[in-house]
Design a protein around this motif. Structure first.
Motif, short mmCIF file in Angstrom:
data_model
loop_
_atom_site.label_atom_id
_atom_site.label_comp_id
_atom_site.label_asym_id
_atom_site.label_seq_id
_atom_site.Cartn_x
_atom_site.Cartn_y
_atom_site.Cartn_z
N SER A 185 0.85 -1.19 0.00
CA SER A 185 0.00 0.00 0.00
C SER A 185 0.88 1.24 0.00
O SER A 185 1.98 1.23 0.54
CB SER A 185 -0.90 0.00 1.24
N SER A 186 0.39 2.31 -0.62
CA SER A 186 1.02 3.63 -0.52
C SER A 186 0.04 4.62 0.07
O SER A 186 0.08 5.80 -0.24
CB SER A 186 1.47 4.11 -1.90
N SER A 187 -0.84 4.14 0.94
CA SER A 187 -1.96 4.95 1.41
C SER A 187 -1.73 5.45 2.83
O SER A 187 -1.90 4.71 3.79
CB SER A 187 -3.23 4.09 1.35
N THR B 414 -4.67 2.75 -2.94
CA THR B 414 -3.49 3.01 -3.75
C THR B 414 -2.40 2.02 -3.38
O THR B 414 -1.88 2.03 -2.26
CB THR B 414 -3.01 4.48 -3.62
N GLY B 418 0.67 6.26 -4.39
CA GLY B 418 0.54 7.28 -3.37
C GLY B 418 -0.84 7.91 -3.37
O GLY B 418 -1.73 7.54 -4.15
N VAL B 419 -1.01 8.88 -2.48
CA VAL B 419 -2.30 9.51 -2.25
C VAL B 419 -2.39 10.84 -2.99
O VAL B 419 -3.37 11.11 -3.68
CB VAL B 419 -2.52 9.73 -0.73
N VAL B 456 -1.90 13.93 0.96
CA VAL B 456 -1.99 12.70 1.76
C VAL B 456 -3.11 12.80 2.80
O VAL B 456 -4.21 12.29 2.56
CB VAL B 456 -0.65 12.34 2.45
#
Lengths: 468, 468
Positions: A185-187, B414, B418-419, B456
């Protein structure tokens, strides 16, 4: 705050009934861990059976300002699980549920009190296993709380790589779910990782979703003797370069092989020794890897001392490695033990091992030096009569010098045992200004300092005086 | 705060001289990333050449209350690198130093502006490589800032597993060194991980120490066609169970194979397709793995479409996979593209892929569906004429439904992009109360909100109006 107060104990009993105990036997069983000579007797033990019990305990802690220290299996080595004297030990062994094994995603969700050997017994019929192996039969919550690792970390990584998701109860009563069963995840910010290794100082783990691996179709092992530690390190790197990533890669120093020889009536060469386990898709695959193991050893002046191609033979081969602690107990009956652990960058490993042996020699001490050599992680198994104050002072000196050295060469004061009470003194040198940010994070999540106070980022000079 | 102010620009010039630019060409080059149609023109670009330049920029930002957004290669896809209009874009491409490769510990320290292809060119003579491969030739600082991953993550992990240490400049002027070249640690809170994936909202990365791997002695590849997505997922799991852990494992849907066939004059079966790369110690080892790849495919109704045992053959075989984007451009010239990425637990992967194709069909859209299937990570390569508002509304609807679905099935909105600005709306559903803790962490480290504000964990409704 740190003394037995009938008002908070009554509140705890009102909230949690017979899950609360102040019986001396229960208090005493939560007053010591496996690695420290310290005794820190709690005022009450909560035998939590559910997340609601954890939240109930935290509510009482909040309302009455009573510190809470989570307790898993008590196998910690640096004092992480020791309660504040007179305060609450929150025993999580009753949170030992195991969810259904996900046969597609290779995950399972467990309570923090589940122990790793029991978990692996349950996983075996599914053809899966949980690889993190710190030696002790630790609880999985405790292993996450100290970011434990061990023999298989060279291949699979440690707890940080194996906790897919966590549920964590904060002291303010919120329960966070961090991470997920998705493999990446990149969240958002990586809060999950912040709790792994925080030793119960930021929150209480109430559930873990773990990543599993398929049992290797075939394994084999070899025992290798080397002229010196540097050659053993070199062989382990050559092996990787040849395309072999071992399941386990364990080091023991020459004097310890001698002690095990005596204890077990073995005749292994009394030299720095590696045990290597390789895994593959079939017998031919592991045989080919064993041939490369021998080649890598030979390139560094080492030799194959033994090989094992069946589980039984592997058991016998590894017995010499696993027999280190027993050999120590047999050679020095009545001694107490203390295990020190550091981890250094691989270029500094041979020098660190040499320093450890020199420090021991200078102070007339003997201690097995064992290591997860592929990770640069060394352990000294110190021992002395419990009441020999002089010996323990010399032991402290050696362990202190080793931890300071590890930090000075760009490593870490604790590779896998955590900080607890005893490694706090090295955090400023190791982390610099980052220690202040760590303390800010602690203040953010636990502003009144109720969760396992004093541990990890606490003032190294702080140690509560036992009140009972 | 967000408009060009001569006082802060003068201060910036006084501190940083000719590293500061307000030339329209420089501003325009930092106003867009690769993935968003948005334009957010900065008021100044600082072309930093050292950590001191970064600190100088942050000092001006602090004194004048001007937002700063770090800039790496500009390859971000969700808007992470877009500056606040009129504020500072901190270009780190000049921090591209590469330290000496550690041939024992397999690490190298690089500046955040170093790009991955250039790094791998420099590593090759050492027999080492850096595996994280997001496709784009991204900067390593940017890859860490978004926790990038990609084709090799199934075997090696992503950026989180490969950043051994970071130097990070905080907005208050402190520089933290987080982590070390030691392969593991249980010392203190995992702040390093907090900055990985934080997209420049918590600090500015000024240096990274990366873990490297030995180049595999031998590799080979296979292309496999399956009756459906579920069979492809099943085969990838069976392969792992047989003891084969691929280097790469890539999925493309049937319609996309058809498009590539047309574009490249190929005749590959127009079915859900996997590309598998295996690595081993020699030719025999990879041949044995290819045999198991075929066996695993067969067990799930799949078939081997092509194999490659030389680098040249592998280049041709993988061309069909790598040709997806070109085929898209050729089939729909003049279309703009938008790539959406989600990651789900593996049991939900086939269902998520089916949903994606159904959503496209319902709205009369076509889009390649490609995935890092071993990680459960799917990408939709959406495309439409830049000014076709109706098509973009339908595209937004599909990507929104897919992200919401990923969160609903226990995944993440994601997986690796990223966000930024565009995935913020899903963070509450994905993280619950943890989002509030993330915002508390942001407030702790950047109390005035000067570092890449709004990204983010920012309010999803917040988007600065372009001032230039």
């Amino acid at each position: 705050m740190t003394t037995l107060s009938s008002s908070w104990l009554n509140a705890l009993r009102a909230a949690l009934g017979d899950r609360v105990s102040a019986q001396p036997g229960h208090l005493g069983a939560h007053a010591r861990d496996e690695g420290t000579p310290l005794t820190r007797t709690p005022g009450a033990v909560v035998f939590a059976r559910s997340e609601a019990d954890v939240l109930g305990t935290l509510a009482v802690a909040r309302e009455h300002g009573v510190p809470v220290t989570p307790w898993g299996a008590g196998t910690s080595l640096e004092g992480a699980a020791l309660p504040v004297p007179g305060a609450i030990s929150l025993d999580l062994t009753g949170l030992d549920a195991v969810g259904e094994v996900d046969p597609v995603g290779w995950t399972v969700t467990v309570g923090p009190g589940m122990r790793r050997l029991n978990l692996n017994r349950r996983l075996r019929p599914h053809g899966l296993f949980f690889p993190v192996d710190p030696g002790a039969d630790a609880s999985l919550g405790g292993m996450a709380a100290t970011n434990a690792s061990g023999t298989t970390t060279v291949r699979y990584g440690g707890m940080r790589e194996h906790v897919a998701a966590l549920r964590v109860a904060l002291v303010d009563g919120r329960v966070l779910t961090l991470g997920s069963a998705a493999r990446k995840s990149s969240s958002g910010y990586a809060l999950k990782g912040l709790f792994i290794g925080s030793e119960g100082t930021l929150g209480v783990i109430t559930s873990l979703t773990l990543r599993l691996h398929p049992l290797p179709p075939a394994t084999a092992s070899a025992q290798l003797a080397f002229p010196d530690v540097e050659a053993a390190v070199g062989a382990s790197l050559t092996l990787r370069g040849l395309g072999v990533l071992p399941e386990r890669l364990e080091f023991v120093d020459a004097a310890t092989v001698r002690a095990v020889n005596r204890h077990r009536d073995r005749r292994d060469p009394e030299e720095p020794t590696l045990w290597v386990e390789v895994a593959g898709r079939d017998r031919g695959d592991v045989d080919a890897q064993l041939a490369l193991v021998a080649e890598a050893a030979g390139l560094h002046g080492g030799q194959v001392v033994g090989e094992a191609r069946t589980p039984e033979a592997a058991g016998a081969l590894w017995a010499a490695r696993h027999g280190v602690y027993d050999a120590l107990r047999a050679a020095w009956p009545g001694h107490a033990t203390r295990i020190g652990d550091v981890c250094v960058p691989l270029p500094a490993l041979a020098g660190t091992a040499a320093l450890a042996l020199r420090l021991l020699g200078e102070r007339g001490l003997t201690a097995p030096l064992v290591g997860h050599i592929g990770d640069g992680n060394l352990h000294l198994l110190m021992h002395a009569p419990p009441d020999d104050a002089g010996a323990w002072a010399r032991i402290d000196h050696v362990l202190h010098a080793l931890a300071a050295h590890a930090v000075a060469v760009g490593g870490t004061c604790t590779g896998e045992h955590g900080v607890g009470l005893r490694k706090r003194a090295y955090l400023r040198a190791e982390h610099g200004d980052a220690l202040d940010v760590m303390r800010d994070v602690k203040a953010l999540l636990d502003p009144r300092g109720l969760l396992n106070p004093g541990k990890v980022v606490g003032d190294p000079g702080w140690d509560p005086v036992p009140s009972s």
